[in-house]
Design an enzyme around this catalytic site. Structure first.
Site, PDB file in Angstrom:
ATOM      1  N   CYS A   2       0.638  -1.140  -0.082  1.00  0.00           N
ATOM      2  CA  CYS A   2       0.221   0.024  -0.110  1.00  0.00           C
ATOM      3  C   CYS A   2       0.798   1.303  -0.073  1.00  0.00           C
ATOM      4  CB  CYS A   2      -0.997   0.116   1.153  1.00  0.00           C
ATOM      5  SG  CYS A   2      -1.672  -1.379   1.391  1.00  0.00           S
ATOM      6  N   ARG A  27       4.883   0.029  -6.143  1.00  0.00           N
ATOM      7  CA  ARG A  27       4.936  -0.885  -4.944  1.00  0.00           C
ATOM      8  C   ARG A  27       4.006  -1.801  -5.159  1.00  0.00           C
ATOM      9  NH1 ARG A  27       6.802   2.463   0.029  1.00  0.00           N
ATOM     10  NH2 ARG A  27       5.310   1.109   0.970  1.00  0.00           N
ATOM     11  N   TRP A  77      -3.265  -2.689  -1.496  1.00  0.00           N
ATOM     12  CA  TRP A  77      -2.739  -4.078  -1.786  1.00  0.00           C
ATOM     13  C   TRP A  77      -3.465  -4.811  -0.724  1.00  0.00           C
ATOM     14  CZ3 TRP A  77      -0.129  -8.350   0.393  1.00  0.00           C
ATOM     15  CH2 TRP A  77       0.308  -9.175  -0.688  1.00  0.00           C
ATOM     16  N   ASN A 103      -1.383   1.779   6.002  1.00  0.00           N
ATOM     17  CA  ASN A 103      -0.745   0.686   5.488  1.00  0.00           C
ATOM     18  C   ASN A 103      -0.481  -0.255   6.495  1.00  0.00           C
ATOM     19  OD1 ASN A 103      -0.543   1.984   3.125  1.00  0.00           O
ATOM     20  ND2 ASN A 103       1.735   2.624   3.232  1.00  0.00           N
ATOM     21  N   GLY A 104      -0.277  -1.382   6.353  1.00  0.00           N
ATOM     22  CA  GLY A 104       0.077  -2.453   7.709  1.00  0.00           C
ATOM     23  C   GLY A 104      -1.355  -3.269   7.875  1.00  0.00           C
ATOM     24  N   GLU A 485      18.373 -17.135  -7.584  1.00  0.00           N
ATOM     25  CA  GLU A 485      18.038 -15.779  -7.971  1.00  0.00           C
ATOM     26  C   GLU A 485      17.331 -15.613  -9.652  1.00  0.00           C
ATOM     27  OE1 GLU A 485      17.131 -13.224  -6.687  1.00  0.00           O
ATOM     28  OE2 GLU A 485      17.389 -11.575  -8.141  1.00  0.00           O
ATOM     29  N   LYS A 489      13.737 -14.730 -10.451  1.00  0.00           N
ATOM     30  CA  LYS A 489      13.470 -13.686 -11.537  1.00  0.00           C
ATOM     31  C   LYS A 489      12.552 -13.822 -12.580  1.00  0.00           C
ATOM     32  CE  LYS A 489      14.519 -10.445 -10.102  1.00  0.00           C
ATOM     33  NZ  LYS A 489      15.123 -10.509  -8.971  1.00  0.00           N
ATOM     34  N   GLU A 492       8.482 -14.494 -11.146  1.00  0.00           N
ATOM     35  CA  GLU A 492       8.150 -13.506 -10.558  1.00  0.00           C
ATOM     36  C   GLU A 492       7.641 -12.447 -11.464  1.00  0.00           C
ATOM     37  OE1 GLU A 492      10.079 -10.292  -8.055  1.00  0.00           O
ATOM     38  OE2 GLU A 492      11.778 -10.837  -9.005  1.00  0.00           O
ATOM     39  N   HIS A 508      18.662 -37.237  -7.155  1.00  0.00           N
ATOM     40  CA  HIS A 508      18.023 -37.630  -5.829  1.00  0.00           C
ATOM     41  C   HIS A 508      16.424 -37.397  -6.174  1.00  0.00           C
ATOM     42  CE1 HIS A 508      21.443 -38.502  -3.858  1.00  0.00           C
ATOM     43  NE2 HIS A 508      22.105 -37.503  -4.488  1.00  0.00           N
ATOM     44  N   LYS A 608       6.410  -4.283  -4.004  1.00  0.00           N
ATOM     45  CA  LYS A 608       7.945  -3.873  -4.282  1.00  0.00           C
ATOM     46  C   LYS A 608       8.490  -3.986  -2.551  1.00  0.00           C
ATOM     47  CE  LYS A 608      12.096  -2.591  -5.623  1.00  0.00           C
ATOM     48  NZ  LYS A 608      12.682  -3.407  -6.247  1.00  0.00           N
TER      49      LYS A 608
HETATM   50  O1  M6R Z   1      13.593  -4.937   0.091  1.00  0.00           O
HETATM   51  P1  M6R Z   1      13.983  -6.160   0.282  1.00  0.00           P
HETATM   52  O2  M6R Z   1      15.274  -6.283  -0.378  1.00  0.00           O
HETATM   53  O3  M6R Z   1      13.890  -6.438   1.961  1.00  0.00           O
HETATM   54  O4  M6R Z   1      12.805  -7.138  -0.194  1.00  0.00           O
HETATM   55  C1  M6R Z   1      13.034  -8.383  -0.173  1.00  0.00           C
HETATM   56  C2  M6R Z   1      12.241  -9.043  -1.298  1.00  0.00           C
HETATM   57  O5  M6R Z   1      10.907  -8.866  -1.031  1.00  0.00           O
HETATM   58  C3  M6R Z   1      12.692  -8.909  -2.631  1.00  0.00           C
HETATM   59  O6  M6R Z   1      13.944  -9.231  -2.937  1.00  0.00           O
HETATM   60  C4  M6R Z   1      11.812  -9.491  -3.824  1.00  0.00           C
HETATM   61  O7  M6R Z   1      12.237 -10.872  -3.634  1.00  0.00           O
HETATM   62  C5  M6R Z   1      12.221  -9.178  -5.245  1.00  0.00           C
HETATM   63  N1  M6R Z   1      10.849  -8.654  -5.659  1.00  0.00           N
HETATM   64  C6  M6R Z   1      12.646 -10.109  -6.084  1.00  0.00           C
HETATM   65  O8  M6R Z   1      12.833  -9.437  -7.128  1.00  0.00           O
END
Ligand code: M6R
Length: 613
Positions: A2, A27, A77, A103-104, A485, A489, A492, A508, A608
């Site tokens: 949010c 965000r 959100w 927010n929260g 990673e 990527k 997501e 395995h 984000k």
């Molecule tokens: O702001 P942060 O680095 O703490 O965020 C952690 C994750 O939410 C963030 O890395 C998320 O996995 C990314 N969207 C991946 O691209």
């Protein structure tokens, strides 16, 4: 997640709130709304719409259709209640005189809702936020002013919250409250702002202060007064934000993600160059005493998502450099796992945003157990940065795309620099070995430029494989960490199912999934294990799978004899190769998402900055 924007001044508020909200779109959100006080009508006008901000903006003529110079805006959100007009914020009290953006999560909202309903208060939404609006109004029944009523409300609500509150009975002020969810105050000429993220107000003011937990602020046209949880006035330090507005704009690129991938060499220069002098590492304002470093028994890295993957690479590198145990935990697990952490543990917290709630909770748990906290953070002044004993900033600049790219690379760089620094203090690595890594460090930005120049080659591979439904990333050691990673990527932003495995684990179980049509991205940058990587590629190929391989230029020809396609990166010190290897994986994910028509910068369901548990 949010986003909150608030404004009180002399300009029309609605266009400004909508503009601010547009800066927070990155965000992640599912609906938006604004509440603006109309002097002429003597009331609050609230407008909300499910979906993209442009729907709300269209309804309000870009804000021109709403009159008033004080208001709050929100992008939501969904947590409590599906995305809908009713569940969007601002949420209003029964009389319509109090509007709240939040927010929260209000954790005890169920109990509060039952209480308010027993008092005859009707609810119009399924949100937890609505209880705040009604509760503030409830506490005004004896004639209390808005500030007193908000103060009373805070004694009753539990959870994490950043709140922006406006009252039709006190239209010359805005109230802001923060607990465990970021909120920033902005100081303008004859106006004041509040925002969950500095990017929302950057074009109006660069003078900001960061609210601390438990603080409440009253914003007026003449300034801002902050109070602590005892309602005692507190003086806030006003900081100047030096981010360029252009850094948070696309600058001609189609997507923020692509722009940020391309910015990586420059971001690396900023993160690395000032920290290497005369063949040694210099960490600015480093205040952890050398005796303390020598007394360390272990290091525990805590992070979420991609930042956690940085920690995974870090485990391999730091253990090599320091010869002390390095553990890596997800923030969401650490807080509940009774970790073995005490005064002899250095806890390294990694976060781009500095606001990830699980990471923050882990930080606090580690501190409670007596550990010192060193954080690697991108956003200056963020909560994690402010609660750490030592902060190393990544200086990547604003990262807007949900999928992290330049923050990941700079986090890796800073973690390696930290390792080299600690190795020097501990004497765990020969000076010439440290110098060798540092020398290579300085050539990384230019090598990364070469990697990015090959973007068309990566686009070609994406065009070959973009329609595969399932992709496996395999690698050993540091390549396994990099595969995690790469896989994140891809999934997501392109919604393609993908998983990362340590190559040795194939036999395995996972190998049963390999059949004609399966795509395996084999990472073979760890050259001491090159032969093992080759064997795994053969195993996959002989079962009909396609293999796209990543290795260094020196071994690319050899790999090309077996793999279906090869992406080569320049050779570099083994510990630094993930800094070069991440970019092709980012580009691959980007092009696949592009070819599949995905919303790259704002993937579905994602935010984000994850500020709820
Ligand atoms: O702001 P942060 O680095 O703490 O965020 C952690 C994750 O939410 C963030 O890395 C998320 O996995 C990314 N969207 C991946 O691209």
């Amino acid at each position: 997640m949010c986003g909150i924007v608030g404004y009180i001044g002399k300009e029309q508020a609605a266009p400004l709130l909508l503009e601010g909200l547009s800066r927070l779109e990155y965000r992640g959100y599912d609906s938006a709304g604004v509440a603006v006080y109309s002097q002429r009508e003597g009331r609050l006008n609230v407008h909300k719409a499910k979906g993209r901000l442009k729907i709300l903006s269209g309804l309000l003529g870009g804000g021109d259709a709403v009159e008033g110079t004080v208001g709050v805006g929100h992008t939501r959100w969904a947590t409590h209640g599906a995305p809908s007009d009713e569940n969007s914020h601002p949420q209003v009290s029964r009389s319509g005189k109090i509007a709240v953006v939040h927010n929260g999560i209000i954790e005890n909202y169920g109990e509060l809702k039952a209480f308010l309903q027993s008092q005859g208060v009707p609810f119009a939404s399924e949100t937890d936020t609505e209880v705040v609006a009604h509760l503030v109004e409830y506490f005004q029944q004896d004639g209390a002013d808005i500030l007193t009523a908000v103060g009373r409300c805070l004694h009753r609500i539990e959870g994490a919250y950043a709140l922006g509150i406006i009252s039709a009975d006190a239209p010359d002020q805005l109230i802001a409250v923060r607990k465990d969810s970021p909120l920033i105050l902005g100081y303008g000429e004859g106006c004041s702002f509040l925002a969950s993220d500095v990017t929302a107000i950057l074009q109006y003011t660069r003078r900001v202060s960061y609210m601390d937990d438990g603080e409440l602020a009253v914003l007026t046209r003449d300034g801002i007064q902050c109070y602590n949880h005892l309602m005692q006035p507190v003086e806030k330090e006003i900081c100047a934000v030096d981010w360029e507005i252009g850094a948070a704009e696309k600058g001609g690129y189609e997507h923020f993600m692509f722009k940020e991938i391309m910015e990586q060499p420059e971001a690396l220069r900023r993160a690395v160059f000032p920290r290497i002098r005369d063949g040694e590492v210099f960490l600015e304002d480093f205040s952890l005493p050398e005796d303390y470093i020598r007394s360390l028994r272990n290091i525990h890295i805590v992070a979420c998502g991609s930042s956690y993957h940085v920690g995974m690479v870090g485990k391999y590198n730091l253990e090599k450099m320091l010869r002390i145990p390095v553990e890596v935990s997800l923030g969401s697990e650490f807080r509940y796992m009774d970790p073995i952490v005490d005064g002899k543990t250095l806890v390294v917290v990694i976060s781009q945003s500095g606001e990830t709630l699980d990471t923050m909770a882990a930080l606090r748990e580690a501190r409670r157990r007596g550990a010192k906290i060193l954080s690697i953070v991108n956003v200056v002044g963020s909560s994690i940065a402010r609660e750490s004993d030592q902060v190393l900033y990544t200086w990547a600049g604003p990262e807007i795309a949900v999928a992290t790219t330049k923050a990941y690379t700079t986090q890796l760089a800073v973690l390696n620099l930290l390792g080299l620094y600690l190795a020097k203090v501990l004497g765990s690595m020969a000076a010439e070995d440290r110098r060798e890594v540092l020398k290579d460090f300085l050539s990384l930005p230019e090598k990364l430029e070469r990697v990015l120049e090959n973007k068309d080659g990566i686009q070609y591979f994406a065009s070959q494989y973009f329609n595969r439904d399932s992709v496996f990333y395999i690698g050993r050691n540091i390549d396994y960490a990099l595969g995690l990673e790469g896989s994140l990527k891809l999934k997501e932003i392109s919604y393609v199912h993908s998983e990362a495995y340590a190559s040795g684990e194939l036999k395995h179980g996972t190998i049963s999934l390999i059949e004609p049509g399966a795509l395996v991205i084999a990472l073979g940058t760890c050259l001491r294990l090159f032969d093992k990587a080759m064997s795994n590629i053969v195993e996959v190929k002989s079962r009909g799978g396609d293999v796209l391989a990543l290795t260094t230029e020196s071994r690319a020809d050899e790999m090309a004899k077996t793999a279906s396609g090869v992406i080569a990166i320049p050779d570099a010190h083994p510990m630094l190769l993930p800094l070069l290897g991440a970019a092709p994986l980012q580009l691959y994910a980007y092009y696949v998402a592009l070819m599949r028509g995905c919303d790259i910068d704002k993937p579905r369901n994602l935010a984000k900055s994850v500020t709820v548990e």
